[in-house]
Design a protein around this motif. Structure first.
Motif, PDB file in Angstrom:
ATOM      1  N   ILE A   5      16.149   4.921  39.951  1.00 40.93           N
ATOM      2  CA  ILE A   5      15.670   3.228  39.784  1.00 40.93           C
ATOM      3  C   ILE A   5      14.673   3.318  38.610  1.00 40.93           C
ATOM      4  CG2 ILE A   5      14.780   1.100  40.891  1.00 40.93           C
ATOM      5  CD1 ILE A   5      16.565   1.953  43.106  1.00 40.93           C
ATOM      6  N   ALA A   6      13.544   4.237  39.052  1.00 41.29           N
ATOM      7  CA  ALA A   6      12.363   4.241  38.079  1.00 41.29           C
ATOM      8  C   ALA A   6      12.642   4.091  36.560  1.00 41.29           C
ATOM      9  CB  ALA A   6      11.569   5.215  38.402  1.00 41.29           C
ATOM     10  N   THR A   7      13.915   5.039  36.152  1.00 43.28           N
ATOM     11  CA  THR A   7      14.340   5.106  34.692  1.00 43.28           C
ATOM     12  C   THR A   7      14.628   3.940  34.023  1.00 43.28           C
ATOM     13  OG1 THR A   7      16.509   5.845  35.459  1.00 43.28           O
ATOM     14  CG2 THR A   7      14.918   7.635  35.220  1.00 43.28           C
ATOM     15  N   PHE A   8      15.226   3.010  34.816  1.00 42.27           N
ATOM     16  CA  PHE A   8      15.825   1.729  34.552  1.00 42.27           C
ATOM     17  C   PHE A   8      14.410   1.049  34.195  1.00 42.27           C
ATOM     18  CE2 PHE A   8      17.318  -2.505  34.914  1.00 42.27           C
ATOM     19  CZ  PHE A   8      18.554  -2.527  34.314  1.00 42.27           C
ATOM     20  N   ILE A   9      13.533   0.807  35.094  1.00 48.83           N
ATOM     21  CA  ILE A   9      12.270  -0.199  35.000  1.00 48.83           C
ATOM     22  C   ILE A   9      11.256   0.541  33.938  1.00 48.83           C
ATOM     23  CG2 ILE A   9      10.420  -0.890  36.168  1.00 48.83           C
ATOM     24  CD1 ILE A   9      11.994  -0.711  38.713  1.00 48.83           C
ATOM     25  N   ALA A  10      11.074   1.863  33.981  1.00 47.92           N
ATOM     26  CA  ALA A  10      10.005   2.508  33.011  1.00 47.92           C
ATOM     27  C   ALA A  10      10.714   2.375  31.388  1.00 47.92           C
ATOM     28  CB  ALA A  10       9.921   3.831  33.303  1.00 47.92           C
ATOM     29  N   ASN A  11      12.018   2.054  31.095  1.00 44.46           N
ATOM     30  CA  ASN A  11      12.307   1.933  29.991  1.00 44.46           C
ATOM     31  C   ASN A  11      12.690   0.409  29.241  1.00 44.46           C
ATOM     32  OD1 ASN A  11      12.335   4.785  29.209  1.00 44.46           O
ATOM     33  ND2 ASN A  11      14.049   5.021  30.598  1.00 44.46           N
ATOM     34  N   GLY A  12      12.292  -0.219  30.361  1.00 42.41           N
ATOM     35  CA  GLY A  12      12.287  -1.756  30.038  1.00 42.41           C
ATOM     36  C   GLY A  12      13.223  -2.730  30.792  1.00 42.41           C
ATOM     37  N   GLY A  13      13.840  -2.283  31.566  1.00 43.57           N
ATOM     38  CA  GLY A  13      14.865  -2.921  32.444  1.00 43.57           C
ATOM     39  C   GLY A  13      14.139  -3.480  33.528  1.00 43.57           C
ATOM     40  N   ARG A  14      14.671  -4.507  33.976  1.00 46.73           N
ATOM     41  CA  ARG A  14      14.134  -5.518  35.281  1.00 46.73           C
ATOM     42  C   ARG A  14      15.466  -5.684  36.045  1.00 46.73           C
ATOM     43  NH1 ARG A  14       9.375  -7.272  37.142  1.00 46.73           N
ATOM     44  NH2 ARG A  14       9.677  -8.847  38.719  1.00 46.73           N
ATOM     45  N   PHE A  15      15.079  -5.655  37.384  1.00 46.11           N
ATOM     46  CA  PHE A  15      16.124  -5.708  38.167  1.00 46.11           C
ATOM     47  C   PHE A  15      15.965  -7.267  38.923  1.00 46.11           C
ATOM     48  CE2 PHE A  15      16.109  -1.316  38.772  1.00 46.11           C
ATOM     49  CZ  PHE A  15      17.425  -0.842  38.725  1.00 46.11           C
ATOM     50  N   ASP A  16      17.130  -7.883  39.037  1.00 48.39           N
ATOM     51  CA  ASP A  16      17.294  -9.145  39.848  1.00 48.39           C
ATOM     52  C   ASP A  16      17.612  -9.079  41.198  1.00 48.39           C
ATOM     53  OD1 ASP A  16      17.067 -11.093  37.161  1.00 48.39           O
ATOM     54  OD2 ASP A  16      18.961  -9.910  36.864  1.00 48.39           O
ATOM     55  N   HIS A  17      18.027  -7.969  41.582  1.00 51.99           N
ATOM     56  CA  HIS A  17      18.501  -7.908  42.948  1.00 51.99           C
ATOM     57  C   HIS A  17      18.563  -6.288  43.446  1.00 51.99           C
ATOM     58  CE1 HIS A  17      19.996  -9.157  46.728  1.00 51.99           C
ATOM     59  NE2 HIS A  17      21.120  -8.676  46.402  1.00 51.99           N
ATOM     60  N   ILE A  18      18.051  -5.889  44.411  1.00 46.66           N
ATOM     61  CA  ILE A  18      18.312  -4.632  44.912  1.00 46.66           C
ATOM     62  C   ILE A  18      18.888  -4.807  46.331  1.00 46.66           C
ATOM     63  CG2 ILE A  18      17.305  -2.327  45.655  1.00 46.66           C
ATOM     64  CD1 ILE A  18      15.366  -2.761  43.396  1.00 46.66           C
ATOM     65  N   PHE A  19      19.744  -4.261  46.885  1.00 43.37           N
ATOM     66  CA  PHE A  19      20.260  -4.367  48.254  1.00 43.37           C
ATOM     67  C   PHE A  19      20.434  -3.330  48.804  1.00 43.37           C
ATOM     68  CE2 PHE A  19      23.961  -4.832  45.440  1.00 43.37           C
ATOM     69  CZ  PHE A  19      25.162  -4.213  46.289  1.00 43.37           C
ATOM     70  N   TRP A  20      21.048  -3.180  50.192  1.00 45.76           N
ATOM     71  CA  TRP A  20      21.068  -2.007  51.157  1.00 45.76           C
ATOM     72  C   TRP A  20      22.641  -1.922  51.093  1.00 45.76           C
ATOM     73  CZ3 TRP A  20      17.906  -6.042  53.143  1.00 45.76           C
ATOM     74  CH2 TRP A  20      16.688  -5.965  53.314  1.00 45.76           C
ATOM     75  N   THR A  21      23.116  -0.548  51.083  1.00 43.41           N
ATOM     76  CA  THR A  21      24.340  -0.308  51.685  1.00 43.41           C
ATOM     77  C   THR A  21      24.732  -0.639  52.836  1.00 43.41           C
ATOM     78  OG1 THR A  21      24.052   1.620  50.161  1.00 43.41           O
ATOM     79  CG2 THR A  21      26.011   1.749  51.628  1.00 43.41           C
ATOM     80  N   GLU A  22      23.754  -0.619  53.828  1.00 42.29           N
ATOM     81  CA  GLU A  22      24.088  -1.112  55.170  1.00 42.29           C
ATOM     82  C   GLU A  22      24.411  -2.544  55.343  1.00 42.29           C
ATOM     83  OE1 GLU A  22      21.495   2.614  54.734  1.00 42.29           O
ATOM     84  OE2 GLU A  22      21.172   0.665  53.847  1.00 42.29           O
ATOM     85  N   ARG A  23      24.200  -3.164  54.548  1.00 40.24           N
ATOM     86  CA  ARG A  23      24.360  -4.714  54.454  1.00 40.24           C
ATOM     87  C   ARG A  23      24.958  -4.981  53.051  1.00 40.24           C
ATOM     88  NH1 ARG A  23      18.608  -7.204  56.393  1.00 40.24           N
ATOM     89  NH2 ARG A  23      18.581  -6.374  58.477  1.00 40.24           N
ATOM     90  N   PHE A  24      26.280  -4.230  53.091  1.00 42.57           N
ATOM     91  CA  PHE A  24      26.845  -4.186  51.403  1.00 42.57           C
ATOM     92  C   PHE A  24      27.301  -5.447  51.027  1.00 42.57           C
ATOM     93  CE2 PHE A  24      30.264  -4.139  48.527  1.00 42.57           C
ATOM     94  CZ  PHE A  24      29.612  -3.085  47.676  1.00 42.57           C
ATOM     95  N   ASN A  25      28.292  -6.116  52.193  1.00 39.79           N
ATOM     96  CA  ASN A  25      28.959  -7.416  51.557  1.00 39.79           C
ATOM     97  C   ASN A  25      28.139  -8.401  51.393  1.00 39.79           C
ATOM     98  OD1 ASN A  25      31.398  -6.113  51.862  1.00 39.79           O
ATOM     99  ND2 ASN A  25      32.222  -7.556  53.392  1.00 39.79           N
ATOM    100  N   GLU A  26      27.037  -8.697  52.204  1.00 40.53           N
ATOM    101  CA  GLU A  26      25.991  -9.486  52.162  1.00 40.53           C
ATOM    102  C   GLU A  26      25.155  -9.239  50.760  1.00 40.53           C
ATOM    103  OE1 GLU A  26      21.475 -10.300  54.278  1.00 40.53           O
ATOM    104  OE2 GLU A  26      23.598  -9.699  55.633  1.00 40.53           O
ATOM    105  N   GLY A  27      24.728  -8.198  50.330  1.00 42.37           N
ATOM    106  CA  GLY A  27      24.195  -7.866  49.087  1.00 42.37           C
ATOM    107  C   GLY A  27      24.836  -8.045  47.928  1.00 42.37           C
TER     108      GLY A  27
END
Length: 272
Positions: free
Chosen positions: A164-186
């Motif tokens: 996940i850090a490679t995406f952020i360090a190179n200028g990306g920004r996440f709108d959402h991070i969700f859990w596999t354990e609550r997949f449908n909801e996320g």
């Protein structure tokens, strides 16, 4: 450096940073379906058209421009570190791959020789001491991550925060991070925030687990594989994953997150 491990729909409706062993086959198929109204015939990791991937050279300028401009909804998915490393062992080390061979050729023979791991075979019904072999694999995984020996860490067991850090360090920004354990909801949050050509009902769609059926079944509950030393090794490897994604280090039997992910904290801690 760019954005390795990043996929984007052809319509540029959404951007996904792949984290191996975290429902990536299912997510890729949802992305493919949302553009084309059908699932990819085969393992989505093998697709070379219909979905932009950083590994496809022609996709790189499109992905880079989109991510740097934050032009689309960007997300990723994480998983409990205990179940993720167990899944990596059963899939990549003990299991037979889709091509009918062992993962990475000489890797398993090297583990058998250097770490005393047993993995059984289809001929003997994968009959081996799963707990003993897994704990030895954990030593190997720690060695690769801590000291890059006897090889570089593999993407399937390197820390989620590193991906996940490679995406952020190179200028990306996440709108959402969700859990596999609550997949449908996320995943529903992602779909609610994107405009797609072909809506998809998460409750009714198939799950795509490309590693299933190629190796031994887990014979014990998750917590049986982790004694005090194993828990210490897992924490040593995945401390940031436990902290940032709110998983319970103290209890391997509890796969569910214990609190909400703080996106600002994730970006602050993984941007350097």
């Amino acid at each position: 450096m760019g954005f390795p491990g990043t996929w984007m729909t052809e319509s540029e409706s959404m951007v996904y940073r792949v984290v191996p062993k975290c429902a990536c086959s299912t997510i890729g198929q949802i992305m493919f379906f949302s553009d084309h109204g059908r699932f990819f015939d085969g393992d989505i990791h093998d697709s070379t058209a219909g979905l932009h991937k950083w590994a496809q050279e022609g996709s790189q300028p499109r992905i880079e421009a989109n991510v740097r401009a934050h032009a689309s909804y960007a997300f990723t998915c994480v998983r409990n570190p205990y179940t993720r490393i167990l899944s990596s062992f059963f899939d990549k080390i003990a299991g037979i791959q889709r091509n009918g061979k062992r993962y990475r050729g000489k890797l398993v023979p090297m583990l058998i020789q250097k770490y005393g791991i047993e993995v059984g075979s289809p001929e003997d019904g994968f009959d081996f001491d799963q707990i003993k072999s897994f704990r030895r694999f954990l030593l190997f995984a720690r060695d690769t991550i801590r000291w890059n020996r006897p090889m570089e860490p593999d993407i399937h067991w390197s820390a989620m925060s590193g991906h996940i850090a490679t995406f952020i360090a190179n200028g990306g920004r996440f709108d959402h991070i969700f859990w596999t354990e609550r997949f449908n909801e996320g995943m529903q949050v992602v779909l609610d925030n994107t405009q797609v050509a072909h809506p998809i009902g998460l409750a009714d769609m198939p799950r795509f687990n490309e590693s299933e059926g190629h190796g031994p079944k887990r014979a014990h509950p998750v917590e049986a594989y982790f004694d005090d030393l194993s828990m210490h090794l897992v924490y040593d490897i995945y401390k940031r994953d436990f902290v940032l994604f709110r998983y319970d280090f103290e209890n391997p039997a509890n796969k569910m997150p214990t609190g909400e992910i703080d996106l600002d904290e994730v970006h602050a801690k993984l941007s350097g």
